[in-house]
Design a protein around this motif. Structure first.
Motif, PDB file in Angstrom:
ATOM      1  N   GLU A   1      57.298  55.539  36.521  1.00  0.00           N
ATOM      2  CA  GLU A   1      57.324  55.703  35.436  1.00  0.00           C
ATOM      3  C   GLU A   1      57.089  56.844  34.840  1.00  0.00           C
ATOM      4  O   GLU A   1      57.295  58.118  35.867  1.00  0.00           O
ATOM      5  CB  GLU A   1      55.345  55.377  35.094  1.00  0.00           C
ATOM      6  CG  GLU A   1      55.443  54.085  35.324  1.00  0.00           C
ATOM      7  CD  GLU A   1      54.014  53.635  35.102  1.00  0.00           C
ATOM      8  OE1 GLU A   1      53.213  54.582  35.291  1.00  0.00           O
ATOM      9  OE2 GLU A   1      53.541  52.310  35.900  1.00  0.00           O
TER      10      GLU A   1
ATOM     11  N   GLU B   1      51.841  53.990  43.693  1.00  0.00           N
ATOM     12  CA  GLU B   1      51.559  53.187  42.675  1.00  0.00           C
ATOM     13  C   GLU B   1      51.730  54.188  40.930  1.00  0.00           C
ATOM     14  O   GLU B   1      50.655  54.453  41.292  1.00  0.00           O
ATOM     15  CB  GLU B   1      50.698  51.897  42.329  1.00  0.00           C
ATOM     16  CG  GLU B   1      51.044  50.915  41.692  1.00  0.00           C
ATOM     17  CD  GLU B   1      52.093  49.958  41.455  1.00  0.00           C
ATOM     18  OE1 GLU B   1      52.428  49.968  40.082  1.00  0.00           O
ATOM     19  OE2 GLU B   1      52.180  50.123  42.780  1.00  0.00           O
ATOM     20  N   GLY B   2      52.455  53.848  40.183  1.00  0.00           N
ATOM     21  CA  GLY B   2      53.039  54.261  39.089  1.00  0.00           C
ATOM     22  C   GLY B   2      53.078  56.088  38.921  1.00  0.00           C
ATOM     23  O   GLY B   2      53.243  56.452  37.670  1.00  0.00           O
TER      24      GLY B   2
ATOM     25  N   ASP C   1      61.649  49.246  41.762  1.00  0.00           N
ATOM     26  CA  ASP C   1      60.234  49.045  41.339  1.00  0.00           C
ATOM     27  C   ASP C   1      59.419  48.246  42.231  1.00  0.00           C
ATOM     28  O   ASP C   1      58.311  47.591  42.158  1.00  0.00           O
ATOM     29  CB  ASP C   1      59.950  48.047  39.969  1.00  0.00           C
ATOM     30  CG  ASP C   1      60.500  48.575  38.716  1.00  0.00           C
ATOM     31  OD1 ASP C   1      60.011  50.383  39.064  1.00  0.00           O
ATOM     32  OD2 ASP C   1      60.409  48.342  37.814  1.00  0.00           O
TER      33      ASP C   1
ATOM     34  N   THR D   1      61.149  57.817  33.554  1.00  0.00           N
ATOM     35  CA  THR D   1      61.367  56.725  34.342  1.00  0.00           C
ATOM     36  C   THR D   1      62.920  56.372  34.825  1.00  0.00           C
ATOM     37  O   THR D   1      63.954  56.477  33.814  1.00  0.00           O
ATOM     38  CB  THR D   1      61.287  55.040  33.687  1.00  0.00           C
ATOM     39  OG1 THR D   1      59.958  54.671  32.987  1.00  0.00           O
ATOM     40  CG2 THR D   1      61.266  53.723  34.629  1.00  0.00           C
TER      41      THR D   1
END
Length: 182
Positions: free
Chosen positions: A133, A68-69, A156, A110
């Motif tokens: 990201e 995540e991220g 995503d 990204t």
């Protein structure tokens, strides 16, 4: 006329690079990801991944490491096939040789696609990752091979992994079909 013929002969003698990949994804994420490949930036890496895609080796390979991220990693054609032993996913590559790094000044923003590797910068083989990201801390340390041009919503939605390594538990999302595009 002679110059035009010479230019055509030169083009014919050079490698035939494709310009992109179309990745069909199924799982928590469903849809198509289109990637523009940077053959002028990383010609050896682009040649390798397009050859693997053309041979169908990426078909059925899972996203085994998803943080995540940060990023979603896939491309282990040796141990990353759906239905296989997921404990080994991420430890393999292809039958092709590892590649020397082709670092560039392109920043890991990204949607940027980079080649995964081991500790040795010259150990990239078949695995790649897509950035969720920006990750400028990767700049100059990993080879950039392309960028997502369509389907970032699909990226995503890829099932996230757990823990600091991002290992996906249960059924990971899968690249069901990877096609080379012109």
């Amino acid at each position: 006329m002679r110059n035009a013929l010479a230019a055509l002969a030169l083009l014919a003698a050079g490698p035939a690079f494709a310009t992109g990949l179309e990745v069909q994804v199924e799982g928590e994420a469903n849809g198509t990801i289109k990637i523009d490949l940077f053959e002028d930036v990383a010609p050896k890496h682009v040649e390798q991944i397009t050859a693997l895609a053309a041979e169908g080796q990426y078909d059925g390979v899972v996203f085994h490491r998803v943080i995540e991220g940060f990023m979603a990693q896939t491309g282990d054609v040796q141990f990353g096939k759906a239905g296989g032993d997921m404990r080994r996913a991420g430890q393999g590559g292809s039958d092709r040789p590892d590649l020397p790094a082709e670092f560039s000044d392109i920043t890991f923003g990204t949607g940027v696609v980079g080649m995964a590797r081991a500790q040795d910068p010259n150990s990239a083989n078949s695995q790649f990752f897509i950035m969720f990201e920006p990750g400028p801390f990767l700049d100059g340390q990993y080879t950039v091979v392309g960028k997502v041009t369509e389907g970032m919503d699909v990226v995503d939605a890829i099932k996230r992994g757990e823990g600091p390594n991002g290992a996906v538990i249960g059924q990971p999302d899968t690249m069901t079909k990877v096609t080379v595009t012109e």
